[in-house]
Design a protein around this motif. Structure first.
Motif, PDB file in Angstrom:
ATOM      1  N   LYS A   5       4.702  -2.686  -2.460  1.00 39.32           N
ATOM      2  CA  LYS A   5       5.066  -2.219  -1.123  1.00 39.32           C
ATOM      3  C   LYS A   5       6.404  -1.500  -1.187  1.00 39.32           C
ATOM      4  O   LYS A   5       7.443  -2.119  -1.420  1.00 39.32           O
ATOM      5  CB  LYS A   5       5.160  -3.394  -0.136  1.00 39.32           C
ATOM      6  N   ASP A 210      -1.258  14.531   7.477  1.00 42.21           N
ATOM      7  CA  ASP A 210      -0.210  13.537   7.704  1.00 42.21           C
ATOM      8  C   ASP A 210       0.103  13.399   9.190  1.00 42.21           C
ATOM      9  O   ASP A 210       0.270  12.292   9.714  1.00 42.21           O
ATOM     10  CB  ASP A 210       1.040  13.939   6.925  1.00 42.21           C
ATOM     11  N   VAL A 213      -2.606  11.551  11.464  1.00 45.98           N
ATOM     12  CA  VAL A 213      -2.562  10.092  11.362  1.00 45.98           C
ATOM     13  C   VAL A 213      -1.512   9.531  12.309  1.00 45.98           C
ATOM     14  O   VAL A 213      -1.758   8.555  13.037  1.00 45.98           O
ATOM     15  CB  VAL A 213      -2.271   9.668   9.912  1.00 45.98           C
ATOM     16  N   THR A 241       2.906   3.707  10.600  1.00 49.19           N
ATOM     17  CA  THR A 241       2.243   4.589   9.633  1.00 49.19           C
ATOM     18  C   THR A 241       3.146   4.962   8.465  1.00 49.19           C
ATOM     19  O   THR A 241       2.703   5.651   7.546  1.00 49.19           O
ATOM     20  CB  THR A 241       1.779   5.882  10.330  1.00 49.19           C
ATOM     21  N   ARG A 244       1.972   4.207   4.771  1.00 44.79           N
ATOM     22  CA  ARG A 244       0.929   5.128   4.333  1.00 44.79           C
ATOM     23  C   ARG A 244       1.502   6.503   4.029  1.00 44.79           C
ATOM     24  O   ARG A 244       1.156   7.136   3.028  1.00 44.79           O
ATOM     25  CB  ARG A 244      -0.141   5.196   5.429  1.00 44.79           C
ATOM     26  N   THR A 245       2.399   6.986   4.879  1.00 39.96           N
ATOM     27  CA  THR A 245       2.993   8.310   4.704  1.00 39.96           C
ATOM     28  C   THR A 245       3.785   8.394   3.405  1.00 39.96           C
ATOM     29  O   THR A 245       3.629   9.345   2.624  1.00 39.96           O
ATOM     30  CB  THR A 245       3.905   8.641   5.898  1.00 39.96           C
ATOM     31  N   MET A 247       3.687   6.372   0.697  1.00 38.79           N
ATOM     32  CA  MET A 247       2.866   6.172  -0.496  1.00 38.79           C
ATOM     33  C   MET A 247       2.043   7.417  -0.822  1.00 38.79           C
ATOM     34  O   MET A 247       1.931   7.820  -1.987  1.00 38.79           O
ATOM     35  CB  MET A 247       1.948   4.966  -0.292  1.00 38.79           C
ATOM     36  N   THR A 248       1.468   8.045   0.212  1.00 40.58           N
ATOM     37  CA  THR A 248       0.677   9.255  -0.020  1.00 40.58           C
ATOM     38  C   THR A 248       1.538  10.377  -0.574  1.00 40.58           C
ATOM     39  O   THR A 248       1.165  11.048  -1.550  1.00 40.58           O
ATOM     40  CB  THR A 248       0.013   9.713   1.290  1.00 40.58           C
TER      41      THR A 248
END
Length: 321
Positions: A5, A210, A213, A241, A244-245, A247-248
């Motif tokens: 994480k 991005d 989302v 979010t 997710r943002t 990590m992507t």
């Protein structure tokens, strides 16, 4: 196995508090990028300006003055030289031959190659590209239409999918990302060709992915917490979010960094544009487009009752701006 994480749970960052600083920075960067394009101009490749491009690799770094003199003596027209990828590789640009005949192009290439072989040792012909003026004009028009239609189409999608404020903020964020890319290529003077147009369209696609989302989470929270202030809803949505943002974006940057290092000079411009686009697109999605919704007057409807989960979720909001 414990999952990695990068962003802790219950992150509570007040993004909206910095919106005016973000708006000012975005405006300054956009103006600077536009000024760079107007002042320095883009170093358009053969795809867009037409002509003949010959790529030559030398054993040692050649003298560009000597190389220019050698090719000028051939009386083939104005010569443009540029080191390409590394000092030993030189891109030679010449006007397109009067005839689009392949034999005429090959004759010029052989003539240039013979002159280089006579004056430089261990020079190796790498590749050639030839585009007529008519084709280059068509490519410029097609590339510009593709970018404009992509931006307008995405904006209309956001309007019909959400509300008009989302569409406007989406277009502003995408235009900012595109301007940053154009400004970078104007300042660096790297060749701007069809590969970079493809990179720009890819950046647009990544940015909207991005942003959609985040926008979808904002709309969901607007329905869930109807009495919460808009700035608190946006902070909550962006924080939810954010893992997710991040990590992507990070995984994409790792892949692009590898491509930039080992992909060779042919993909260097495309990869650099993508890296810049991912970084700028992530910034604009978090700090610019989301906060812009407040300026555009987007508000939740407080007349309808909140869902039962509103009280529990309302604790995860950032401090007011």
């Amino acid at each position: 196995m414990r999952l990695l994480k990068l962003i802790p749970d219950n992150t509570n960052i007040a993004f909206v508090r910095l919106r005016y600083w973000a708006f000012a920075l975005t405006t300054l960067l956009s103006i600077a990028a536009l000024a760079s394009v107007l002042v320095y101009r883009l170093n358009l490749g053969v795809d867009f300006v037409g002509g003949l491009m010959i790529e030559e690799k030398f054993a040692t770094e050649p003298s560009l003055d000597k190389l220019r003199t050698v090719i000028d003596d051939l009386k083939l027209g104005e010569v443009r030289l540029q080191q390409f990828g590394d000092p030993k590789t030189v891109s030679i640009r010449l006007p397109a031959p009067p005839s689009d005949d392949k034999d005429a192009v090959q004759a010029i290439v052989k003539k240039v190659q013979a002159a280089i072989d006579a004056n430089f040792t261990a020079a190796k012909f790498s590749k050639q590209d030839a585009v007529s003026g008519k084709v280059s004009n068509e490519l410029i028009l097609s590339g510009a239409i593709a970018v404009v239609l992509a931006v307008l189409g995405i904006g209309l999608f956001a309007i019909f999918r959400f509300e008009w404020q989302f569409g406007v903020s989406t277009v502003v964020a995408i235009v900012h990302d595109v301007l940053m890319t154009l400004g970078f290529f104007a300042i660096s003077q790297w060749e701007f060709d069809l590969n970079i147009v493809a990179a720009v369209l890819t950046i647009i696609g990544y940015s909207i992915n991005d942003k959609i989302v985040i926008d979808d989470r904002i709309r969901e929270n607007m329905r869930r917490y109807r009495k919460m202030e808009m700035r608190e809803i946006i902070d909550l949505s962006v924080n939810e979010t954010l893992p997710r943002t991040v990590m992507t974006s990070l995984t994409i940057l790792i892949a692009l960094a590898a491509l930039l290092i080992w992909g060779g000079h042919v993909l260097r411009g495309f990869t650099a544009a993508m890296i810049l686009g991912v970084i700028v697109g992530t910034y604009s999605s978090i700090y610019v487009s989301s906060s812009l919704l407040i300026t555009l007057g987007l508000r939740p409807d407080p007349d309808k009752p909140d869902k039962p989960s509103a009280i529990a979720g309302a604790e995860r909001v950032g401090p007011r701006a």
